[in-house]
Design a protein around this motif. Structure first.
Motif, PDB file in Angstrom:
ATOM      1  N   VAL A  83      65.250  35.125  11.943  1.00  0.00           N
ATOM      2  CA  VAL A  83      65.662  34.886  10.555  1.00  0.00           C
ATOM      3  C   VAL A  83      65.184  36.114   9.792  1.00  0.00           C
ATOM      4  N   VAL A  84      66.081  36.730   9.025  1.00  0.00           N
ATOM      5  CA  VAL A  84      65.731  37.993   8.378  1.00  0.00           C
ATOM      6  C   VAL A  84      65.651  37.824   6.855  1.00  0.00           C
ATOM      7  N   VAL A  85      64.582  38.382   6.292  1.00  0.00           N
ATOM      8  CA  VAL A  85      64.375  38.368   4.839  1.00  0.00           C
ATOM      9  C   VAL A  85      64.169  39.802   4.377  1.00  0.00           C
ATOM     10  N   PHE A 123      70.431  35.656   7.179  1.00  0.00           N
ATOM     11  CA  PHE A 123      69.790  36.686   6.356  1.00  0.00           C
ATOM     12  C   PHE A 123      69.599  36.140   4.937  1.00  0.00           C
ATOM     13  N   TYR A 124      68.434  36.395   4.350  1.00  0.00           N
ATOM     14  CA  TYR A 124      68.162  35.988   2.974  1.00  0.00           C
ATOM     15  C   TYR A 124      67.746  37.196   2.154  1.00  0.00           C
ATOM     16  N   LYS A 125      68.465  37.418   1.054  1.00  0.00           N
ATOM     17  CA  LYS A 125      68.028  38.469   0.126  1.00  0.00           C
ATOM     18  C   LYS A 125      66.954  37.855  -0.776  1.00  0.00           C
ATOM     19  N   VAL A 126      65.731  37.971  -0.318  1.00  0.00           N
ATOM     20  CA  VAL A 126      64.603  37.305  -0.984  1.00  0.00           C
ATOM     21  C   VAL A 126      63.422  38.266  -1.014  1.00  0.00           C
ATOM     22  N   ASP A 127      62.681  38.225  -2.108  1.00  0.00           N
ATOM     23  CA  ASP A 127      61.451  39.003  -2.227  1.00  0.00           C
ATOM     24  C   ASP A 127      60.308  38.172  -1.643  1.00  0.00           C
ATOM     25  N   VAL A 174      52.393  30.715   2.388  1.00  0.00           N
ATOM     26  CA  VAL A 174      53.519  29.843   2.789  1.00  0.00           C
ATOM     27  C   VAL A 174      53.428  29.531   4.287  1.00  0.00           C
ATOM     28  N   MET A 175      53.067  30.533   5.075  1.00  0.00           N
ATOM     29  CA  MET A 175      52.932  30.300   6.524  1.00  0.00           C
ATOM     30  C   MET A 175      51.858  29.254   6.800  1.00  0.00           C
ATOM     31  N   LYS A 176      50.740  29.398   6.110  1.00  0.00           N
ATOM     32  CA  LYS A 176      49.621  28.462   6.316  1.00  0.00           C
ATOM     33  C   LYS A 176      50.075  27.035   5.994  1.00  0.00           C
ATOM     34  N   GLU A 177      50.755  26.889   4.862  1.00  0.00           N
ATOM     35  CA  GLU A 177      51.232  25.546   4.481  1.00  0.00           C
ATOM     36  C   GLU A 177      52.201  24.982   5.518  1.00  0.00           C
ATOM     37  N   ALA A 178      52.936  25.899   6.187  1.00  0.00           N
ATOM     38  CA  ALA A 178      53.928  25.448   7.178  1.00  0.00           C
ATOM     39  C   ALA A 178      53.322  25.374   8.595  1.00  0.00           C
ATOM     40  N   ARG A 213      57.442  38.013  -2.400  1.00  0.00           N
ATOM     41  CA  ARG A 213      56.516  37.493  -3.425  1.00  0.00           C
ATOM     42  C   ARG A 213      57.033  36.195  -4.043  1.00  0.00           C
ATOM     43  N   ASP A 214      58.269  35.814  -3.688  1.00  0.00           N
ATOM     44  CA  ASP A 214      58.879  34.600  -4.249  1.00  0.00           C
ATOM     45  C   ASP A 214      58.551  33.412  -3.329  1.00  0.00           C
ATOM     46  N   LYS A 215      57.450  32.750  -3.639  1.00  0.00           N
ATOM     47  CA  LYS A 215      56.967  31.679  -2.752  1.00  0.00           C
ATOM     48  C   LYS A 215      57.955  30.526  -2.625  1.00  0.00           C
ATOM     49  N   ALA A 216      58.593  30.194  -3.747  1.00  0.00           N
ATOM     50  CA  ALA A 216      59.505  29.039  -3.715  1.00  0.00           C
ATOM     51  C   ALA A 216      60.648  29.297  -2.722  1.00  0.00           C
ATOM     52  N   GLU A 217      61.210  30.509  -2.779  1.00  0.00           N
ATOM     53  CA  GLU A 217      62.311  30.844  -1.865  1.00  0.00           C
ATOM     54  C   GLU A 217      61.815  30.886  -0.414  1.00  0.00           C
ATOM     55  N   LEU A 218      60.638  31.470  -0.230  1.00  0.00           N
ATOM     56  CA  LEU A 218      60.082  31.538   1.133  1.00  0.00           C
ATOM     57  C   LEU A 218      59.880  30.137   1.702  1.00  0.00           C
ATOM     58  N   LYS A 219      59.366  29.233   0.856  1.00  0.00           N
ATOM     59  CA  LYS A 219      59.122  27.853   1.321  1.00  0.00           C
ATOM     60  C   LYS A 219      60.421  27.219   1.785  1.00  0.00           C
ATOM     61  N   ARG A 220      61.487  27.451   1.009  1.00  0.00           N
ATOM     62  CA  ARG A 220      62.798  26.883   1.385  1.00  0.00           C
ATOM     63  C   ARG A 220      63.215  27.384   2.772  1.00  0.00           C
ATOM     64  N   ILE A 221      62.943  28.646   3.034  1.00  0.00           N
ATOM     65  CA  ILE A 221      63.324  29.222   4.344  1.00  0.00           C
ATOM     66  C   ILE A 221      62.498  28.576   5.465  1.00  0.00           C
ATOM     67  N   PHE A 222      61.222  28.365   5.196  1.00  0.00           N
ATOM     68  CA  PHE A 222      60.372  27.740   6.225  1.00  0.00           C
ATOM     69  C   PHE A 222      60.740  26.271   6.442  1.00  0.00           C
ATOM     70  N   ILE A 223      61.259  25.618   5.410  1.00  0.00           N
ATOM     71  CA  ILE A 223      61.695  24.219   5.583  1.00  0.00           C
ATOM     72  C   ILE A 223      63.008  24.185   6.372  1.00  0.00           C
ATOM     73  N   LYS A 224      63.882  25.114   6.055  1.00  0.00           N
ATOM     74  CA  LYS A 224      65.219  25.105   6.680  1.00  0.00           C
ATOM     75  C   LYS A 224      65.184  25.522   8.159  1.00  0.00           C
ATOM     76  N   HIS A 225      64.307  26.460   8.502  1.00  0.00           N
ATOM     77  CA  HIS A 225      64.312  27.011   9.864  1.00  0.00           C
ATOM     78  C   HIS A 225      63.005  26.693  10.579  1.00  0.00           C
ATOM     79  N   ASP A 226      63.098  26.592  11.895  1.00  0.00           N
ATOM     80  CA  ASP A 226      61.927  26.302  12.713  1.00  0.00           C
ATOM     81  C   ASP A 226      61.265  27.631  13.081  1.00  0.00           C
ATOM     82  N   ILE A 227      60.457  28.146  12.149  1.00  0.00           N
ATOM     83  CA  ILE A 227      59.842  29.469  12.346  1.00  0.00           C
ATOM     84  C   ILE A 227      58.566  29.307  13.178  1.00  0.00           C
TER      85      ILE A 227
END
Ligand code: NAD
Ligand code: UD1
Length: 337
Positions: A28-30, A54-58, A110-114, A60-74
């Protein structure tokens, strides 16, 4: 399960994506595209013949990162995202601290929370400061960095060590890159930074295709064989491959460790310029200019630890680096990519 690649449309990240996909990994690419462009996503897909999100995401944007970790099995992250222009960092240190250190902290939170605790970090030879080469991983670091960019790498290494002490379940690889050159063998991915390049090969590339008139070689009075600086240039494909070895290693182990990724051999700036001229049969006009602030005369690594622990050995030569760089810049200029 997927590996999250931050900064995955950048120079080293994109070629690492190709290597991971070729090895059968899901990715998964950010990237926020501040120093790369969306077309790289398509080029990675073309080379690999594989799809990935692919996600065009910064970062530093925790909310967007969290969504990615919820959506994908990282299961792990390779963290390339960061700003890397040494001279720029001196003018805008806060941007570098915010982006590189702030971004890394947000990502780790975000990784720690996930409960995702496998992390590969892009560090740099610059952390060795004025140690005496060949640089080996057990040398003391932290006395001097010559610019805010280098300081971000040093601080992030320290932050990751503290994180590992706090929770030994983390598996962390600190990879200290030496000087990557070259391009993907396809000729579709390489180093083409926004603006006037500050690194050697992107500058040579633009002179080669007449986009810049001449190269300035910074200093010809260093105590080296021809007076120009010595660096440990590593082909970016070899470097990218090293990330596969690092992922394999941290899948099996926990704790934190550090590895140099270089060839262990130093070449001078003039060696590289002359090799580029010879293998590509092209003219590179150059002049000697004063030394550049912050440059060390000689930098090359002891590469034995990566060879021993990661079974990592470089395969490519400066001829390959120069040939592949030229192929890439010609494709870019002709509009083929
Ligand atoms: P690059 O600039 O080509 O790639 C970095 C990518 O990160 C870019 O695509 C950029 O758009 C992205 N990015 C930057 N900040 C971001 C953010 N906040 N959120 C999301 N994306 C962001 O650089 P590269 O040469 O591929 O380097 C990759 C990593 O390796 C960097 O951390 C760099 O400091 C490190 N490194 C590079 C070298 C080198 O010589 N190229 C040497 C040592 C270490
Ligand atoms: C620099 C950083 C390193 C960082 C890397 C990637 C330092 C001291 N070095 O490495 O931390 O990871 O960039 O961003 O902080 N050169 C010329 N003319 C040019 C450009 C470069 O002569 O136009 C010379 C330099 O003086 C140097 C060599 O080429 O001797 C390599 O330079 P460069 O590609 O910028 O890499 P480093 O400075 O080694």
């Amino acid at each position: 399960m997927s590996v999250l690649i931050t900064g995955g449309t950048g120079y080293i990240g994109s070629i690492t994506c190709v290597k991971l996909l070729a090895a059968g990994e899901n990715i998964v690419v950010v990237d926020n595209l501040c120093n790369s462009e969306y077309s790289v996503v398509d080029r990675i897909k073309t080379i690999s013949g594989k799809e990935f999100p692919f996600y065009k995401v910064d970062v530093r944007d925790k909310a967007e990162l969290k969504r990615i970790f919820i959506k994908h099995d990282i299961e792990a992250c390779i963290h390339f995202a960061g700003l890397k222009a040494v001279s720029e960092s001196i003018g805008v240190p806060l941007e570098y601290y915010d982006n590189n250190i702030g971004g890394t902290i947000k990502l780790l939170e975000v990784m720690k929370e996930a409960y995702v605790k496998k992390f590969v970090f892009s560090s740099s030879a610059t952390v060795y400061g004025s140690n005496k080469p060949p640089f080996s991983e057990d040398m003391p670091i932290g006395m001097e960095t010559t610019n805010p960019y280098g300081t971000t790498k040093l601080f992030i290494e320290k932050i990751l060590r503290d994180l590992s002490i706090s929770d030994p379940e983390w598996g962390i690889a600190l990879l200290r890159y030496f000087n990557p050159l070259g391009a993907d063998e396809s000729g579709l991915l390489g180093d083409d930074p926004n603006g006037i390049p500050t690194n050697l090969m992107p500058y040579i590339q633009r002179v080669a295709v007449n986009k810049l008139p001449q190269l300035s070689i910074f200093g010809n009075d260093y105590p080296t064989k021809d007076g120009t600086c010595i660096r440990d240039y590593i082909h970016v494909s070899d470097l990218a491959r090293g990330h596969l070895n690092a992922i394999e290693r941290i899948r099996r182990t926990s704790g934190i460790d550090v590895w140099n990724l270089g060839t262990g051999i130093g070449y001078s700036v003039l060696d590289i310029v002359n090799t580029f001229i010879e293998v590509n049969n092209v003219d590179i006009p150059y002049v000697f200019a004063p030394r550049r602030d912050g440059d060390v005369a000689v930098s090359y690594c002891n590469s034995s630890k990566a060879e021993r622990d990661l079974h990592f050995k470089t395969e490519k030569t400066p001829d390959d680096m120069c040939r592949d760089s030229f192929r890439f810049i010609k494709n870019l200029k002709s509009g083929d990519i």
